[in-house]
Design an enzyme around this catalytic site. Sequence first.
Site, PDB file in Angstrom:
ATOM      1  N   PRO A   1       0.946  -1.198   0.168  1.00 40.02           N
ATOM      2  CA  PRO A   1      -0.119   0.021  -0.178  1.00 40.02           C
ATOM      3  C   PRO A   1       0.693   1.168   0.143  1.00 40.02           C
ATOM      4  O   PRO A   1       0.293   2.283  -0.254  1.00 40.02           O
ATOM      5  CB  PRO A   1      -0.695  -0.207   1.305  1.00 40.02           C
ATOM      6  CG  PRO A   1      -1.026  -1.539   1.731  1.00 40.02           C
ATOM      7  CD  PRO A   1       0.499  -2.004   1.157  1.00 40.02           C
TER       8      PRO A   1
ATOM      9  N   ARG B   1      10.186  16.503  -0.977  1.00 39.50           N
ATOM     10  CA  ARG B   1       9.143  16.432  -2.066  1.00 39.50           C
ATOM     11  C   ARG B   1       8.585  17.550  -2.847  1.00 39.50           C
ATOM     12  O   ARG B   1       8.554  17.138  -3.997  1.00 39.50           O
ATOM     13  CB  ARG B   1       8.095  15.515  -1.406  1.00 39.50           C
ATOM     14  CG  ARG B   1       8.376  14.091  -0.874  1.00 39.50           C
ATOM     15  CD  ARG B   1       7.237  13.433  -0.430  1.00 39.50           C
ATOM     16  NE  ARG B   1       6.426  13.041  -1.498  1.00 39.50           N
ATOM     17  CZ  ARG B   1       5.208  13.460  -2.120  1.00 39.50           C
ATOM     18  NH1 ARG B   1       4.691  14.592  -1.063  1.00 39.50           N
ATOM     19  NH2 ARG B   1       4.410  12.973  -2.721  1.00 39.50           N
TER      20      ARG B   1
ATOM     21  N   CYS C   1      20.033  27.667   0.919  1.00 37.65           N
ATOM     22  CA  CYS C   1      20.095  28.318   0.098  1.00 37.65           C
ATOM     23  C   CYS C   1      19.867  28.163  -1.261  1.00 37.65           C
ATOM     24  O   CYS C   1      20.578  27.895  -2.283  1.00 37.65           O
ATOM     25  CB  CYS C   1      21.805  28.706   0.072  1.00 37.65           C
ATOM     26  SG  CYS C   1      22.282  30.142  -0.884  1.00 37.65           S
ATOM     27  N   GLU C   2      18.495  28.051  -1.637  1.00 41.84           N
ATOM     28  CA  GLU C   2      18.013  27.568  -2.845  1.00 41.84           C
ATOM     29  C   GLU C   2      16.776  28.100  -3.115  1.00 41.84           C
ATOM     30  O   GLU C   2      15.905  28.212  -2.042  1.00 41.84           O
ATOM     31  CB  GLU C   2      17.876  26.007  -2.782  1.00 41.84           C
ATOM     32  CG  GLU C   2      18.917  25.296  -2.973  1.00 41.84           C
ATOM     33  CD  GLU C   2      19.529  25.121  -4.209  1.00 41.84           C
ATOM     34  OE1 GLU C   2      18.958  25.600  -5.051  1.00 41.84           O
ATOM     35  OE2 GLU C   2      20.638  24.642  -4.447  1.00 41.84           O
TER      36      GLU C   2
ATOM     37  N   ARG D   1       2.464   4.782   0.951  1.00 46.27           N
ATOM     38  CA  ARG D   1       2.316   5.788   1.872  1.00 46.27           C
ATOM     39  C   ARG D   1       1.013   5.839   2.834  1.00 46.27           C
ATOM     40  O   ARG D   1       1.101   6.567   3.805  1.00 46.27           O
ATOM     41  CB  ARG D   1       2.428   7.238   1.107  1.00 46.27           C
ATOM     42  CG  ARG D   1       1.235   7.762   0.274  1.00 46.27           C
ATOM     43  CD  ARG D   1       1.371   8.775  -0.512  1.00 46.27           C
ATOM     44  NE  ARG D   1       2.179   8.391  -1.611  1.00 46.27           N
ATOM     45  CZ  ARG D   1       3.019   9.135  -2.345  1.00 46.27           C
ATOM     46  NH1 ARG D   1       2.769  10.419  -2.263  1.00 46.27           N
ATOM     47  NH2 ARG D   1       3.578   8.752  -3.365  1.00 46.27           N
TER      48      ARG D   1
END
Length: 484
Positions: free
Chosen positions: A324, A367, A398-399, A326
Amino acid sequence: MSAAPDRPLVPEWLRVPDDANHLVEKVWPASAHRDEHGELVIAGIAASALRESFGTPLYVLDEAGVRERARRVREAFQAAAARHGVQARVYYAGKAFLSTEIVRWVTEEGLAVDVATGGELAVALAGGAEPGRIGLHGNNKSVAELERAVDLGVGSIVLDSMIELERLAAIIERAGTSRDAGDIEPQNVLVRVNSGVHAETHDFLATAHEDQKFGFALDDAPAVVARIRELPGLRFVGLHCHIGSQIFGTRGFEESAARLVELHAQLLAGGEVYVLNLGGGFGIAYTSADEPVEIERLADGIVDAVARECEVRGIALPNLAFEPGRTIVGRAGVTLYEVGTVKPVRVTDDLERLYVSVDGGMSDNARPALYGAQYSARLASRTSDAAPALARVVGRHCESGDIVVEAEYLPGDVTPGDLLAVPATGAYCFALASNYNFVPRPPVVAVRDGQARVIVRGESIDDLLARDAGIAASRPVPTPEDSL
């Protein structure tokens, strides 16, 4: 994700809430609620108490929620299979979230465990999983991993390539000749096949072939199975297929089942085929727009579809297996953050977005950056009567792509020091966590009946430095004069 015509920067599904404090029931753990002070409470413990004891960021996992979901999913598939006179086994997907405590919970609730690496196998064993109720997956299992699996007697190995097939056969032959008895029991194997069906949410795509790294094409499977049946060290027990993840309906499974049962029928001419593993990937609600199908409806629909296909071909329905994913652990998880800065940004002449920065980010939830995944958020330490403001929850990395929640309506007075909670983070957040920007990974705390305990210790900067082999080498060697 498309935006509403009158709100160009807002996802089409997102609506201005009547109450920005409201907890959408299907997104949060069943135990989550607000107390008389407006504070978020999970399994009887207030968010502020969790912060005081364990700090933030913090993964919080509702143990009763995981157990109840594991039990419910198992019972749904076993009941659906029993109506057709066969058995069903449900595997917990280790890749979703794995720790020894999780293994104990799901195995105590009757689930088997599937793993994809030697590390996951080690955790499953340390958590008490019986080797015979473990399935080993992976497209590039190492010789050492296969040897370990054979030595332990894992319940099944899912074969993914001809190289792996021959590699496993050679390992078993060596193991047999090295023992006093001269042989060992054949290793149960499944063959992973690509049905040409790929499903996400309510939609699926059916083609003749799939361009992916996992499994064999349907047309190639008979030759693969024939080779397995030639080898005394291998025992072919069935087929395995996985059509996607975050799936809300049964139509993709029904199409895939038709193709798999046709292959299953062909293989019966050469010998027994004991089980059909249809995978899983059942979806959960991350936002108010998501509408997962009740697990009982999914189980009945999928099992009935397989039974119909078998009846049409005049063959017996095999035992079934499911993974199944998540749905066992996803909803039970909540991540707590502390707000650090709040910055209004005018993005059009008539639209302002509030950037809410928290003390975690893509290192604890990759995610959104990897898949564009959507999440929800709520203030956890209080409620507010302030008007809802369009907000984007971002991390400390830092993105520019370090986004935790792309779009949400939060009270407009959100301020530094507030606790923010992001629900439905039980699956694939801890599992994908990293040390990007040398940020330590958060602890995982299990909550149940008003009690909290750490089930995975968090990291410190000292932990990260301890792995750097250059630190000791860069320190000066003490001399006698240093001690004077």
